[in-house]
Design a protein around this motif. Structure first.
Motif, PDB file in Angstrom:
ATOM      1  N   PRO A  29       1.539  -1.558   0.107  1.00 14.08           N
ATOM      2  CA  PRO A  29       0.247  -0.019   0.017  1.00 14.08           C
ATOM      3  C   PRO A  29       1.201   1.191   0.033  1.00 14.08           C
ATOM      4  CG  PRO A  29      -1.117  -1.713   1.157  1.00 14.08           C
ATOM      5  CD  PRO A  29       0.192  -1.913   0.819  1.00 14.08           C
ATOM      6  N   MET A  30       1.704   1.429   0.623  1.00 10.34           N
ATOM      7  CA  MET A  30       3.212   2.356   0.747  1.00 10.34           C
ATOM      8  C   MET A  30       3.324   2.870  -0.569  1.00 10.34           C
ATOM      9  SD  MET A  30       4.510   2.040   4.623  1.00 10.34           S
ATOM     10  CE  MET A  30       5.850   3.176   4.429  1.00 10.34           C
ATOM     11  N   THR A  31       4.030   1.573  -0.955  1.00 11.39           N
ATOM     12  CA  THR A  31       4.480   1.474  -2.798  1.00 11.39           C
ATOM     13  C   THR A  31       3.163   2.358  -3.386  1.00 11.39           C
ATOM     14  OG1 THR A  31       5.611  -0.390  -2.417  1.00 11.39           O
ATOM     15  CG2 THR A  31       5.405   0.988  -4.309  1.00 11.39           C
ATOM     16  N   LEU A  32       2.077   1.766  -3.782  1.00  8.06           N
ATOM     17  CA  LEU A  32       1.098   2.185  -4.075  1.00  8.06           C
ATOM     18  C   LEU A  32       0.672   3.989  -4.307  1.00  8.06           C
ATOM     19  CD1 LEU A  32      -1.378  -0.196  -4.272  1.00  8.06           C
ATOM     20  CD2 LEU A  32      -0.341   0.687  -6.012  1.00  8.06           C
ATOM     21  N   ILE A  33       1.149   4.311  -2.868  1.00  7.21           N
ATOM     22  CA  ILE A  33       0.763   5.173  -2.468  1.00  7.21           C
ATOM     23  C   ILE A  33       1.607   6.397  -2.984  1.00  7.21           C
ATOM     24  CG2 ILE A  33       0.327   7.775  -0.718  1.00  7.21           C
ATOM     25  CD1 ILE A  33      -0.546   4.550   1.142  1.00  7.21           C
ATOM     26  N   ALA A  34       2.977   6.380  -3.061  1.00  5.87           N
ATOM     27  CA  ALA A  34       4.107   6.978  -3.400  1.00  5.87           C
ATOM     28  C   ALA A  34       3.446   7.092  -5.070  1.00  5.87           C
ATOM     29  CB  ALA A  34       5.193   5.880  -2.572  1.00  5.87           C
ATOM     30  N   LEU A  35       3.408   5.661  -5.834  1.00  5.56           N
ATOM     31  CA  LEU A  35       3.220   6.135  -6.443  1.00  5.56           C
ATOM     32  C   LEU A  35       2.349   6.973  -6.817  1.00  5.56           C
ATOM     33  CD1 LEU A  35       3.696   2.121  -8.090  1.00  5.56           C
ATOM     34  CD2 LEU A  35       4.926   4.055  -8.295  1.00  5.56           C
ATOM     35  N   LEU A  36       1.276   7.165  -6.021  1.00 10.49           N
ATOM     36  CA  LEU A  36       0.086   7.957  -7.015  1.00 10.49           C
ATOM     37  C   LEU A  36       0.593   8.890  -6.658  1.00 10.49           C
ATOM     38  CD1 LEU A  36      -3.303   7.374  -7.323  1.00 10.49           C
ATOM     39  CD2 LEU A  36      -3.192   8.219  -5.178  1.00 10.49           C
ATOM     40  N   ALA A  37       1.764   9.469  -5.755  1.00 12.39           N
ATOM     41  CA  ALA A  37       2.565  10.711  -5.526  1.00 12.39           C
ATOM     42  C   ALA A  37       2.707  11.518  -7.311  1.00 12.39           C
ATOM     43  CB  ALA A  37       2.789  10.927  -4.091  1.00 12.39           C
ATOM     44  N   VAL A  38       3.387  10.585  -7.059  1.00 14.61           N
ATOM     45  CA  VAL A  38       4.297  11.061  -7.824  1.00 14.61           C
ATOM     46  C   VAL A  38       3.741  10.929  -9.112  1.00 14.61           C
ATOM     47  CG1 VAL A  38       6.224  10.173  -9.649  1.00 14.61           C
ATOM     48  CG2 VAL A  38       6.606   9.510  -6.941  1.00 14.61           C
ATOM     49  N   LEU A  39       2.619  10.277  -9.773  1.00 21.42           N
ATOM     50  CA  LEU A  39       1.512  10.654 -10.857  1.00 21.42           C
ATOM     51  C   LEU A  39       1.183  11.789 -10.474  1.00 21.42           C
ATOM     52  CD1 LEU A  39       0.437   8.737 -13.169  1.00 21.42           C
ATOM     53  CD2 LEU A  39      -0.915   8.218 -12.026  1.00 21.42           C
ATOM     54  N   VAL A  40       0.696  12.315  -9.762  1.00 16.62           N
ATOM     55  CA  VAL A  40       0.401  13.232  -9.679  1.00 16.62           C
ATOM     56  C   VAL A  40       1.022  15.024  -9.241  1.00 16.62           C
ATOM     57  CG1 VAL A  40      -1.068  15.075  -7.123  1.00 16.62           C
ATOM     58  CG2 VAL A  40      -1.619  12.255  -7.426  1.00 16.62           C
TER      59      VAL A  40
END
Ligand SMILES: [Zn+2]
Length: 64
Positions: free
Chosen positions: A42-53
């Protein structure tokens, strides 16, 4: 990763049964690894989402 079918080298019983100290040590280690990856994903997904945003925001700022 599953340890259900893992056979102990010390007592030749399934590690999941924890019949000897080697089994129990292996079972403990594998459970720790499982919980580590369960917490990581879940932390990796959140990090990827933050990078995408951030990338989208940067792109939008550049084009306007
Ligand atoms: Zn064993």
């Amino acid at each position: 990763m599953t340890y259900d079918r893992l056979v102990c080298a010390n007592c030749a019983a399934p590690v999941s049964e924890g019949r000897c100290p080697v089994c129990r040590a292996n079972r403990e280690r594998l459970q720790q690894e499982n919980s580590f990856f369960a917490g990581l994903n879940p932390m990796t997904l959140i990090a990827l989402l933050a990078v995408l945003v951030a990338a989208v925001a940067l792109l939008a700022h550049q084009t306007v």
